[in-house]
Write a protein that holds these residues in place. Sequence first.
Motif, PDB file in Angstrom:
ATOM      1  N   LEU B  20       0.821  -1.206   0.000  1.00  0.00           N
ATOM      2  CA  LEU B  20       0.000   0.000   0.000  1.00  0.00           C
ATOM      3  C   LEU B  20       0.856   1.257   0.000  1.00  0.00           C
ATOM      4  O   LEU B  20       0.600   2.208  -0.745  1.00  0.00           O
ATOM      5  CB  LEU B  20      -0.885   0.022   1.256  1.00  0.00           C
ATOM      6  N   TRP B  35      -2.698  -2.081  -6.967  1.00  0.00           N
ATOM      7  CA  TRP B  35      -2.365  -2.908  -5.796  1.00  0.00           C
ATOM      8  C   TRP B  35      -3.373  -4.034  -5.735  1.00  0.00           C
ATOM      9  O   TRP B  35      -4.582  -3.786  -5.654  1.00  0.00           O
ATOM     10  CB  TRP B  35      -2.449  -2.039  -4.548  1.00  0.00           C
ATOM     11  N   LEU B  36      -2.872  -5.260  -5.834  1.00  0.00           N
ATOM     12  CA  LEU B  36      -3.782  -6.415  -5.820  1.00  0.00           C
ATOM     13  C   LEU B  36      -3.400  -7.343  -4.678  1.00  0.00           C
ATOM     14  O   LEU B  36      -2.314  -7.916  -4.674  1.00  0.00           O
ATOM     15  CB  LEU B  36      -3.697  -7.169  -7.152  1.00  0.00           C
ATOM     16  N   PRO B  37      -4.281  -7.498  -3.712  1.00  0.00           N
ATOM     17  CA  PRO B  37      -3.958  -8.371  -2.573  1.00  0.00           C
ATOM     18  C   PRO B  37      -4.400  -9.802  -2.832  1.00  0.00           C
ATOM     19  O   PRO B  37      -5.291 -10.041  -3.641  1.00  0.00           O
ATOM     20  CB  PRO B  37      -4.813  -7.773  -1.455  1.00  0.00           C
ATOM     21  N   TYR B  39      -6.588 -12.533  -1.101  1.00  0.00           N
ATOM     22  CA  TYR B  39      -7.628 -12.302  -0.093  1.00  0.00           C
ATOM     23  C   TYR B  39      -8.224 -13.628   0.359  1.00  0.00           C
ATOM     24  O   TYR B  39      -8.024 -14.659  -0.264  1.00  0.00           O
ATOM     25  CB  TYR B  39      -8.693 -11.348  -0.612  1.00  0.00           C
ATOM     26  N   GLY B  40      -8.964 -13.558   1.451  1.00  0.00           N
ATOM     27  CA  GLY B  40      -9.595 -14.769   1.959  1.00  0.00           C
ATOM     28  C   GLY B  40      -8.904 -15.260   3.216  1.00  0.00           C
ATOM     29  O   GLY B  40      -8.199 -14.500   3.871  1.00  0.00           O
ATOM     30  N   PRO B  41      -9.121 -16.529   3.566  1.00  0.00           N
ATOM     31  CA  PRO B  41      -8.632 -17.065   4.839  1.00  0.00           C
ATOM     32  C   PRO B  41      -7.122 -16.918   4.995  1.00  0.00           C
ATOM     33  O   PRO B  41      -6.615 -16.780   6.106  1.00  0.00           O
ATOM     34  CB  PRO B  41      -8.989 -18.551   4.763  1.00  0.00           C
ATOM     35  N   GLU B  42      -6.404 -16.947   3.865  1.00  0.00           N
ATOM     36  CA  GLU B  42      -4.948 -16.908   3.959  1.00  0.00           C
ATOM     37  C   GLU B  42      -4.441 -15.593   4.574  1.00  0.00           C
ATOM     38  O   GLU B  42      -3.295 -15.487   4.967  1.00  0.00           O
ATOM     39  CB  GLU B  42      -4.338 -17.087   2.574  1.00  0.00           C
ATOM     40  N   PRO B  62      -3.422  -6.521 -13.379  1.00  0.00           N
ATOM     41  CA  PRO B  62      -2.854  -6.243 -12.045  1.00  0.00           C
ATOM     42  C   PRO B  62      -2.120  -7.454 -11.474  1.00  0.00           C
ATOM     43  O   PRO B  62      -1.432  -7.345 -10.475  1.00  0.00           O
ATOM     44  CB  PRO B  62      -4.095  -5.907 -11.212  1.00  0.00           C
ATOM     45  N   ILE B  63      -2.297  -8.585 -12.132  1.00  0.00           N
ATOM     46  CA  ILE B  63      -1.601  -9.801 -11.671  1.00  0.00           C
ATOM     47  C   ILE B  63      -0.193  -9.788 -12.242  1.00  0.00           C
ATOM     48  O   ILE B  63       0.005  -9.529 -13.430  1.00  0.00           O
ATOM     49  CB  ILE B  63      -2.314 -11.063 -12.166  1.00  0.00           C
TER      50      ILE B  63
ATOM     51  N   THR C  30     -17.863 -12.755   0.832  1.00  0.00           N
ATOM     52  CA  THR C  30     -16.575 -12.496   0.184  1.00  0.00           C
ATOM     53  C   THR C  30     -16.724 -12.784  -1.307  1.00  0.00           C
ATOM     54  O   THR C  30     -17.401 -13.748  -1.660  1.00  0.00           O
ATOM     55  CB  THR C  30     -15.502 -13.429   0.788  1.00  0.00           C
ATOM     56  N   ILE C 114     -13.660 -18.370  -3.483  1.00  0.00           N
ATOM     57  CA  ILE C 114     -13.798 -16.927  -3.266  1.00  0.00           C
ATOM     58  C   ILE C 114     -12.902 -16.137  -4.211  1.00  0.00           C
ATOM     59  O   ILE C 114     -12.851 -14.921  -4.150  1.00  0.00           O
ATOM     60  CB  ILE C 114     -13.498 -16.531  -1.805  1.00  0.00           C
ATOM     61  N   GLN C 115     -12.197 -16.858  -5.101  1.00  0.00           N
ATOM     62  CA  GLN C 115     -11.309 -16.164  -6.028  1.00  0.00           C
ATOM     63  C   GLN C 115     -12.095 -15.698  -7.257  1.00  0.00           C
ATOM     64  O   GLN C 115     -13.188 -16.177  -7.517  1.00  0.00           O
ATOM     65  CB  GLN C 115     -10.158 -17.110  -6.426  1.00  0.00           C
ATOM     66  N   MET C 175      -8.798  -5.095  -5.668  1.00  0.00           N
ATOM     67  CA  MET C 175      -7.589  -4.338  -6.009  1.00  0.00           C
ATOM     68  C   MET C 175      -7.777  -2.842  -5.783  1.00  0.00           C
ATOM     69  O   MET C 175      -8.898  -2.343  -5.723  1.00  0.00           O
ATOM     70  CB  MET C 175      -7.173  -4.602  -7.459  1.00  0.00           C
ATOM     71  N   MET C 176      -6.648  -2.166  -5.618  1.00  0.00           N
ATOM     72  CA  MET C 176      -6.675  -0.719  -5.438  1.00  0.00           C
ATOM     73  C   MET C 176      -6.039  -0.037  -6.626  1.00  0.00           C
ATOM     74  O   MET C 176      -5.031  -0.514  -7.166  1.00  0.00           O
ATOM     75  CB  MET C 176      -5.866  -0.324  -4.199  1.00  0.00           C
ATOM     76  N   ARG C 261      -7.879  -6.408 -19.387  1.00  0.00           N
ATOM     77  CA  ARG C 261      -6.552  -5.865 -19.037  1.00  0.00           C
ATOM     78  C   ARG C 261      -5.477  -6.911 -19.282  1.00  0.00           C
ATOM     79  O   ARG C 261      -4.385  -6.595 -19.758  1.00  0.00           O
ATOM     80  CB  ARG C 261      -6.531  -5.420 -17.568  1.00  0.00           C
TER      81      ARG C 261
END
Lengths: 252, 189, 354
Positions: B20, B35-37, B39-42, B62-63, C30, C114-115, C175-176, C261
Amino acid sequence: MAVVFQKTKGLTDTPFHYCPGCTHGIVHRLVAEVMEELGVLDKAIGVAPVGCAVFAYEYFNCDMQEAAHGRAPAVATGIKRVHPDKIVFTYQGDGDLAAIGTAETVHAAARGENITVIFINNAIYGMTGGQMAPTSLIGQETLTTPYGRKPENNGYPIKMCEMLSTLEGASYIERVSVYDVKHVLNAKKAIKNAFTAQINKKGFSMIEVLSSCPTNWGMSPNEALKWIKDKMEPYYPLGVYKNTLEEVKQNG
Amino acid sequence: MDEKIIFAGFGGQGIMSMGLIMSYAGMMDGKNVSWLPSYGPEMRGGTANCHVTISDEPVGSPIINEATVVVAMNRPSLEKYEKYIVPGGKLFINTSLIEKKAERKDIEIYEIAANDIANELGNLKIANMVILGALVRATNITKFESVLKALVEVLGPSKEHLVSINEKALKKGSELIENLNDKQKSHLE
Amino acid sequence: MAKVLMKGNEALAEAAIQAGCRHYFGYPITPQNEVTAYMAKRMPEVGGVFLQAESEVSAINMVYGAGGAGARVLITSSSPGISLMQEGISYIAGAEVPCVIANIMRGGPGLGGIQPSQSDYFQATKGGGHGDYKLIVLAPSTIQEMAELVQQAFHIADKYRNPVMILGDGMLGQMMEPVDFDILKKEENKIEEKPWATTGMGTRSKRNIINSLELDPQVLEKHNIEIFKKYQKAAKEEVRYEMTDCEEAEIILVAYGTIARVAKNAIELAKRENIKVGLIRPISLWPFPEEPFKKTRDHVKAYLTIEMSMGQMVEDVKLAVNGQKEVHFYGRVGGMVPEPMAILEEIKKIRGKK
């Protein structure tokens, strides 16, 4: 000539579609009279259910929305949150309120959603032709309980007033009936208390009305009224289950 | 400029914050950023990573499949992401938690005992800022001043009291690289 | 407000507020939870209503009530939650109530994962619930575009008295990117009068009724035809798309949302090998843009549709290409995202064919 009876302004001129002897008509009139007497017709928004009262939007002389089956309390919530100063009510049957819409009913009450729910309990699904309702009595014969409702297969009838009165968010909960004049007058008083609770912003109010369905019970209208008194009332005791309104207590 | 940075480590190591702060700094420099996080349980105790792109051009995907920079804060991150680095790219390894050596010979490798340094500074939680300070000095992706400004932005008013200790860690990381540049330049080549 | 760094989910929420939305009903799921959190914090600041419902079923019916009562309403969820809402969405479309629904898609079917995913394209564009109705479906590919399309969505919903869906994926939600709210068109924030809304009659002489029930088949048919006239209008006026490098392209990629993208990265890779590749990015998924295919199908060798699904939008691409050129498909599912290199390989495979 003196006018001795006048139709309430709370109802439109559309004739009811209900079966002969059905008590929906009585309850419609009571709700309409109460709204007229409280002077809230111009700011009332009603929500019609799916069930016999599906056409309620044709009868109540105010703005109306037709909900999906069981969702009336959620729809009413949406309306009330947009217009918190308007009077929002739902009119629902037992299948709508106590089966498919149980979650919506319970959570509207738990939130203390400031709406009024009119609950018609006639222990049967009327519109679809007489199937078991969540409020059908033990032993009651219906299309889907042809050998009578058996606890081992169908469980037990739900007592909504008792259940909802345990919730903090409920402000006024009463069970009434309309099987004779005395009870009709008392039902009107109860409905007025419920709307008054809403006007005073006290939270969720519900009036359960033990009602008849002569057609699907296979009875004459008079037999049906007697059946409410003899069979339904012992299992569903009439009375005020929750009352957080001091002023209402005094009036009542 | 088209920098693609992967930050990776355990959940709780401040991985997302590193990304960030870099993203904010890049934005303040007038660059395109994303910025790509993960996410989830991890995010709670497992492995966490975020992909940060800082570019002169609008950001495409973004990947990040090919990284110019990887920060590995724990061993699984090193094992996973070392191969993502483009030849000539940079790898930052937190040697406090990673004994394993990097295998690549075609990248620049920076070994930093971030947890130990953070402990010396008095707060284990700022290990991420030690590495980030080093990263900024070693890569020049953004100005150090931008990172300091971004830090204030990311911490926000509720964590304003943590600005100075984090700044200290950023500066310490930066100094490590300056010293390294003087003494150990040859090691990197 | 200068540029701010925001998650897609947060930009979605803020754009709604700036568009005059003051009622949000939702249920946590989520990867769209940031919307509920943002709204819970922000709505009280602007005098609005945030309500966490007991279920998605209830939430969408609150939207029906609030939208019918005249408010600009937003509801957001992710795939399984959107499935639960289909009944309500059908009622909302049938009763001609405007609202904005966002689906931040995740992998399915069932509970799935959830992905990110794009496997709800059919559900979004072909109906989803029962009966003949359509949603106007907009698919942003950047956070800035998310803000812009959400704002336009409220305007379009009111214009047609129809639900509008924002279709994004978990990646876009999480994503931001920098977003500038100052460039949003302020005139679209103006909320027009809604004389049909259930507001209480007041001095109005006619009752307002929000309803989708009609037992007379002749009248119900007429209602359906009237609704479809709106859709015909929307099919003319609400088409949105982007074309990149299509003029001289040998192969044209077709992708929407975040995958467009990824496709752009693949185009860059192709350029390095002197392969001319273009991109058609549908922004409105319904109405689906046919124009860019008419413009390109004479000179292009083939189209390659790329999705995070087993092949859904590709059917609309085939309809638009109308058998005149080959339409290929490459997809990844379950939360896997197509990689630029893999797309390049597909491009090479197509070129290799006679």
